[in-house]
Design a protein around this motif. Structure first.
Motif, PDB file in Angstrom:
ATOM      1  N   GLU A 198       0.840  -1.197   0.000  1.00 24.57           N
ATOM      2  CA  GLU A 198       0.000   0.000   0.000  1.00 24.57           C
ATOM      3  C   GLU A 198       0.873   1.243   0.000  1.00 24.57           C
ATOM      4  OE1 GLU A 198      -3.772   1.833   2.509  1.00 24.57           O
ATOM      5  OE2 GLU A 198      -2.975  -0.148   2.975  1.00 24.57           O
ATOM      6  N   THR A 199       1.909   1.223   0.786  1.00 23.55           N
ATOM      7  CA  THR A 199       2.962   2.245   0.715  1.00 23.55           C
ATOM      8  C   THR A 199       4.286   1.540   0.969  1.00 23.55           C
ATOM      9  OG1 THR A 199       2.930   2.759   3.075  1.00 23.55           O
ATOM     10  CG2 THR A 199       1.422   4.002   1.691  1.00 23.55           C
ATOM     11  N   ASP A 200       5.349   2.069   0.411  1.00 20.87           N
ATOM     12  CA  ASP A 200       6.668   1.494   0.652  1.00 20.87           C
ATOM     13  C   ASP A 200       6.978   1.485   2.146  1.00 20.87           C
ATOM     14  OD1 ASP A 200       7.088   1.025  -1.960  1.00 20.87           O
ATOM     15  OD2 ASP A 200       8.424   2.707  -2.319  1.00 20.87           O
ATOM     16  N   GLU A 201       6.589   2.569   2.831  1.00 15.59           N
ATOM     17  CA  GLU A 201       6.913   2.684   4.242  1.00 15.59           C
ATOM     18  C   GLU A 201       6.264   1.563   5.052  1.00 15.59           C
ATOM     19  OE1 GLU A 201       7.728   6.270   2.179  1.00 15.59           O
ATOM     20  OE2 GLU A 201       5.833   5.173   2.360  1.00 15.59           O
ATOM     21  N   ALA A 202       5.029   1.218   4.758  1.00 14.77           N
ATOM     22  CA  ALA A 202       4.339   0.171   5.501  1.00 14.77           C
ATOM     23  C   ALA A 202       5.018  -1.172   5.305  1.00 14.77           C
ATOM     24  CB  ALA A 202       2.871   0.092   5.068  1.00 14.77           C
ATOM     25  N   PHE A 203       5.332  -1.523   4.073  1.00 18.23           N
ATOM     26  CA  PHE A 203       5.946  -2.819   3.815  1.00 18.23           C
ATOM     27  C   PHE A 203       7.374  -2.875   4.350  1.00 18.23           C
ATOM     28  CE2 PHE A 203       8.113  -6.022   1.173  1.00 18.23           C
ATOM     29  CZ  PHE A 203       7.284  -7.107   1.411  1.00 18.23           C
ATOM     30  N   ASN A 204       8.065  -1.764   4.330  1.00 16.93           N
ATOM     31  CA  ASN A 204       9.442  -1.729   4.819  1.00 16.93           C
ATOM     32  C   ASN A 204       9.538  -1.996   6.315  1.00 16.93           C
ATOM     33  OD1 ASN A 204      10.725  -1.320   2.402  1.00 16.93           O
ATOM     34  ND2 ASN A 204      10.836   0.897   2.595  1.00 16.93           N
ATOM     35  N   ASP A 205       8.430  -1.868   7.033  1.00 19.47           N
ATOM     36  CA  ASP A 205       8.423  -2.161   8.469  1.00 19.47           C
ATOM     37  C   ASP A 205       8.217  -3.646   8.743  1.00 19.47           C
ATOM     38  OD1 ASP A 205       8.793   0.498   9.127  1.00 19.47           O
ATOM     39  OD2 ASP A 205       6.647   0.918   9.270  1.00 19.47           O
ATOM     40  N   THR A 206       7.916  -4.433   7.709  1.00 16.90           N
ATOM     41  CA  THR A 206       7.605  -5.846   7.896  1.00 16.90           C
ATOM     42  C   THR A 206       8.785  -6.600   8.501  1.00 16.90           C
ATOM     43  OG1 THR A 206       6.060  -5.844   6.036  1.00 16.90           O
ATOM     44  CG2 THR A 206       6.914  -7.979   6.731  1.00 16.90           C
ATOM     45  N   GLU A 207       8.466  -7.446   9.486  1.00 14.88           N
ATOM     46  CA  GLU A 207       9.475  -8.292  10.108  1.00 14.88           C
ATOM     47  C   GLU A 207       9.371  -9.740   9.649  1.00 14.88           C
ATOM     48  OE1 GLU A 207       9.734  -5.690  14.252  1.00 14.88           O
ATOM     49  OE2 GLU A 207       8.317  -7.351  14.074  1.00 14.88           O
ATOM     50  N   ILE A 208       8.129 -10.196   9.386  1.00 16.50           N
ATOM     51  CA  ILE A 208       7.915 -11.555   8.883  1.00 16.50           C
ATOM     52  C   ILE A 208       6.931 -11.502   7.722  1.00 16.50           C
ATOM     53  CG2 ILE A 208       7.258 -13.925   9.447  1.00 16.50           C
ATOM     54  CD1 ILE A 208       7.693 -13.276  12.389  1.00 16.50           C
ATOM     55  N   LEU A 209       7.328 -12.073   6.593  1.00 10.48           N
ATOM     56  CA  LEU A 209       6.448 -12.177   5.423  1.00 10.48           C
ATOM     57  C   LEU A 209       5.965 -13.619   5.318  1.00 10.48           C
ATOM     58  CD1 LEU A 209       5.216 -11.074   2.767  1.00 10.48           C
ATOM     59  CD2 LEU A 209       7.375 -11.701   1.639  1.00 10.48           C
ATOM     60  N   PHE A 210       4.655 -13.802   5.238  1.00 12.44           N
ATOM     61  CA  PHE A 210       4.061 -15.123   5.082  1.00 12.44           C
ATOM     62  C   PHE A 210       3.655 -15.330   3.630  1.00 12.44           C
ATOM     63  CE2 PHE A 210       3.696 -14.310   9.575  1.00 12.44           C
ATOM     64  CZ  PHE A 210       3.931 -15.554  10.152  1.00 12.44           C
ATOM     65  N   VAL A 211       3.958 -16.546   3.126  1.00  7.61           N
ATOM     66  CA  VAL A 211       3.642 -16.873   1.733  1.00  7.61           C
ATOM     67  C   VAL A 211       2.951 -18.241   1.674  1.00  7.61           C
ATOM     68  CG1 VAL A 211       4.517 -16.987  -0.625  1.00  7.61           C
ATOM     69  CG2 VAL A 211       5.763 -15.653   1.082  1.00  7.61           C
ATOM     70  N   PRO A 212       1.671 -18.340   2.050  1.00  6.84           N
ATOM     71  CA  PRO A 212       0.953 -19.611   1.902  1.00  6.84           C
ATOM     72  C   PRO A 212       0.976 -20.048   0.444  1.00  6.84           C
ATOM     73  CG  PRO A 212      -0.314 -18.049   3.225  1.00  6.84           C
ATOM     74  CD  PRO A 212       0.825 -17.281   2.627  1.00  6.84           C
ATOM     75  N   SER A 213       1.323 -21.329   0.198  1.00  4.96           N
ATOM     76  CA  SER A 213       1.558 -21.774  -1.174  1.00  4.96           C
ATOM     77  C   SER A 213       0.966 -23.156  -1.430  1.00  4.96           C
ATOM     78  CB  SER A 213       3.064 -21.802  -1.475  1.00  4.96           C
ATOM     79  OG  SER A 213       3.637 -20.524  -1.321  1.00  4.96           O
ATOM     80  N   TRP A 214       0.833 -23.462  -2.719  1.00  6.19           N
ATOM     81  CA  TRP A 214       0.451 -24.790  -3.188  1.00  6.19           C
ATOM     82  C   TRP A 214       1.317 -25.072  -4.416  1.00  6.19           C
ATOM     83  CZ3 TRP A 214      -5.227 -26.872  -3.448  1.00  6.19           C
ATOM     84  CH2 TRP A 214      -5.230 -28.165  -3.997  1.00  6.19           C
ATOM     85  N   ASP A 215       2.242 -26.025  -4.306  1.00  2.00           N
ATOM     86  CA  ASP A 215       3.153 -26.346  -5.396  1.00  2.00           C
ATOM     87  C   ASP A 215       2.863 -27.739  -5.947  1.00  2.00           C
ATOM     88  OD1 ASP A 215       4.454 -23.922  -5.234  1.00  2.00           O
ATOM     89  OD2 ASP A 215       6.007 -24.648  -3.884  1.00  2.00           O
ATOM     90  N   TRP A 216       3.745 -28.221  -6.822  1.00  2.38           N
ATOM     91  CA  TRP A 216       3.696 -29.592  -7.300  1.00  2.38           C
ATOM     92  C   TRP A 216       5.135 -30.002  -7.591  1.00  2.38           C
ATOM     93  CZ3 TRP A 216       1.394 -25.398  -9.553  1.00  2.38           C
ATOM     94  CH2 TRP A 216       1.936 -24.931 -10.755  1.00  2.38           C
ATOM     95  N   SER A 217       5.354 -31.289  -7.778  1.00  5.71           N
ATOM     96  CA  SER A 217       6.709 -31.848  -7.740  1.00  5.71           C
ATOM     97  C   SER A 217       7.671 -31.226  -8.740  1.00  5.71           C
ATOM     98  CB  SER A 217       6.662 -33.367  -7.951  1.00  5.71           C
ATOM     99  OG  SER A 217       6.054 -33.684  -9.195  1.00  5.71           O
ATOM    100  N   SER A 218       7.192 -30.828  -9.913  1.00  5.74           N
ATOM    101  CA  SER A 218       8.114 -30.321 -10.936  1.00  5.74           C
ATOM    102  C   SER A 218       8.584 -28.892 -10.655  1.00  5.74           C
ATOM    103  CB  SER A 218       7.444 -30.379 -12.321  1.00  5.74           C
ATOM    104  OG  SER A 218       6.264 -29.603 -12.337  1.00  5.74           O
ATOM    105  N   VAL A 219       7.927 -28.191  -9.719  1.00  7.53           N
ATOM    106  CA  VAL A 219       8.318 -26.803  -9.457  1.00  7.53           C
ATOM    107  C   VAL A 219       8.657 -26.542  -7.999  1.00  7.53           C
ATOM    108  CG1 VAL A 219       6.839 -25.989 -11.338  1.00  7.53           C
ATOM    109  CG2 VAL A 219       5.963 -25.986  -8.995  1.00  7.53           C
ATOM    110  N   ASP A 220       8.433 -27.520  -7.107  1.00  6.58           N
ATOM    111  CA  ASP A 220       8.483 -27.203  -5.686  1.00  6.58           C
ATOM    112  C   ASP A 220       9.856 -26.702  -5.226  1.00  6.58           C
ATOM    113  OD1 ASP A 220       9.744 -29.655  -5.895  1.00  6.58           O
ATOM    114  OD2 ASP A 220       8.403 -30.715  -4.522  1.00  6.58           O
ATOM    115  N   LYS A 221      10.946 -27.331  -5.666  1.00  7.91           N
ATOM    116  CA  LYS A 221      12.270 -26.879  -5.223  1.00  7.91           C
ATOM    117  C   LYS A 221      12.613 -25.509  -5.801  1.00  7.91           C
ATOM    118  CE  LYS A 221      17.100 -28.246  -4.705  1.00  7.91           C
ATOM    119  NZ  LYS A 221      17.580 -26.880  -4.974  1.00  7.91           N
ATOM    120  N   ALA A 222      12.375 -25.334  -7.095  1.00  6.54           N
ATOM    121  CA  ALA A 222      12.688 -24.058  -7.737  1.00  6.54           C
ATOM    122  C   ALA A 222      11.884 -22.921  -7.106  1.00  6.54           C
ATOM    123  CB  ALA A 222      12.417 -24.138  -9.236  1.00  6.54           C
TER     124      ALA A 222
END
Length: 312
Positions: A198-222
């Motif tokens: 929303e603003t650079d300043e808000a995101f720059n204060d982030t201490e932990i970024l969460f990335v809930p994901s769903w992968d599959w075998s051909s891409v999971d490591k990359a």
């Protein structure tokens, strides 16, 4: 053409310098682990059951019971924040209010922040028949912050899901300053920093970024390796709970705190990691948007220059 050796030499020298500096930074610059927050990463069982190759949605009451049981498991392990994988639950839109009330009650009961990722099916045609892939950040005080996946996977998702507005939420909780995106969002470097916040300043204060994901075998490591770069670039810790793939938790220099693969652990898994809440300013976190813009313009200029020189 002429001069290719010099070009390769310059490029190689830059890459060697970058990786050498990164290696020295990871080994010589200590990470501050004096203040940490205990995070539980939950990888759901099949939120849909396979039947003759088809998906079947788990009944709502079963999903609700699973939300309760996994929250209890996370709390029993001392979690202060609990995060689920992408689309950990599939519910219908008219069930969402009750589902979120249950989650808010659990957050308050156990004093845990939640990063709750799920999918809602459009039954009233309010979304023109499209499903919504979202997450909600919930605090024990009862606040909720919603985010809808913005960077949809071509073909697989973009014709079937609502596209988010493109504002990465940043929430200040008693445990940490947290932000969250969903899976494929993290493949867009400029989006994760600057253009997506929303603003650079808000995101720059982030201490932990969460990335809930769903992968599959051909891409999971990359995909997991690439995701870890978002932590290094932005100087923040990162937690990626992943369905059908590799989950990871790394600090702001890229040191792996915890990593597990559903091929080894199976589903219905809760893993814990103590994540540092310290963060650092990096050159990219401060000037990344400008760098991306300059590189984009430079690329266009070089292509046009190549065309003109070729014609000559």
């Amino acid at each position: 053409g002429a001069g290719w050796k010099q070009t390769v030499a310059v490029y190689a020298a830059i890459m060697i310098a970058v990786f050498a500096y990164g290696g020295v930074r990871m080994t010589a610059a200590p990470v501050d682990y004096s203040e940490t927050v205990r995070v539980a990463s939950v990888v759901s069982p099949f939120y849909r059951l396979f039947s003759d190759g088809e998906y079947e949605t788990i009944p709502y009451e079963e999903s609700k019971a699973y939300l309760i049981s996994e929250s209890e498991r996370a709390a029993a392990g001392g979690a202060e924040i609990v995060a689920w994988n992408e689309e950990a639950f599939a519910i219908e839109d008219h069930e969402e209010a009750d589902f979120l009330k249950t989650a808010k009650d659990l957050s308050e009961k156990y004093g845990m922040d939640m990063v709750l990722a799920y999918e809602t099916a459009d039954t009233d045609n309010s979304e023109e028949g499209l499903s919504v892939n979202k997450l909600v950040i919930i605090t024990p005080e009862g606040s909720t912050t919603e985010y809808i996946k913005t960077k949809l996977v071509p073909v697989i998702e973009d014709a079937y899901y609502v596209r988010g507005a493109g504002q990465i939420p940043t929430v200040v909780t008693e445990k940490a300053v947290i932000s969250a995106i969903i899976c494929f969002d993290d493949s867009y470097v400029s989006y994760v920093h600057g253009f997506g916040a929303e603003t650079d300043e808000a995101f720059n204060d982030t201490e932990i970024l969460f990335v809930p994901s769903w992968d599959w075998s051909s891409v999971d490591k990359a995909h997991t390796d690439a995701t870890e770069f978002r932590a290094i670039e932005n100087g923040l810790s990162l937690v990626k709970p992943t369905y059908d793939g590799i989950s990871t938790a790394v600090d702001y220099q890229g040191h792996v705190i915890n990593k597990f693969d559903t091929d080894d652990t199976g589903y219905d898994t809760v893993q814990f990691a103590d994540i540092p809440t310290d963060s650092v300013d990096t050159f990219y976190s401060q000037y990344g948007t400008v760098i991306d813009f300059i590189l984009g313009i430079s690329g266009i200029v070089m292509v046009l220059a190549g065309i003109m020189l070729g014609r000559r």
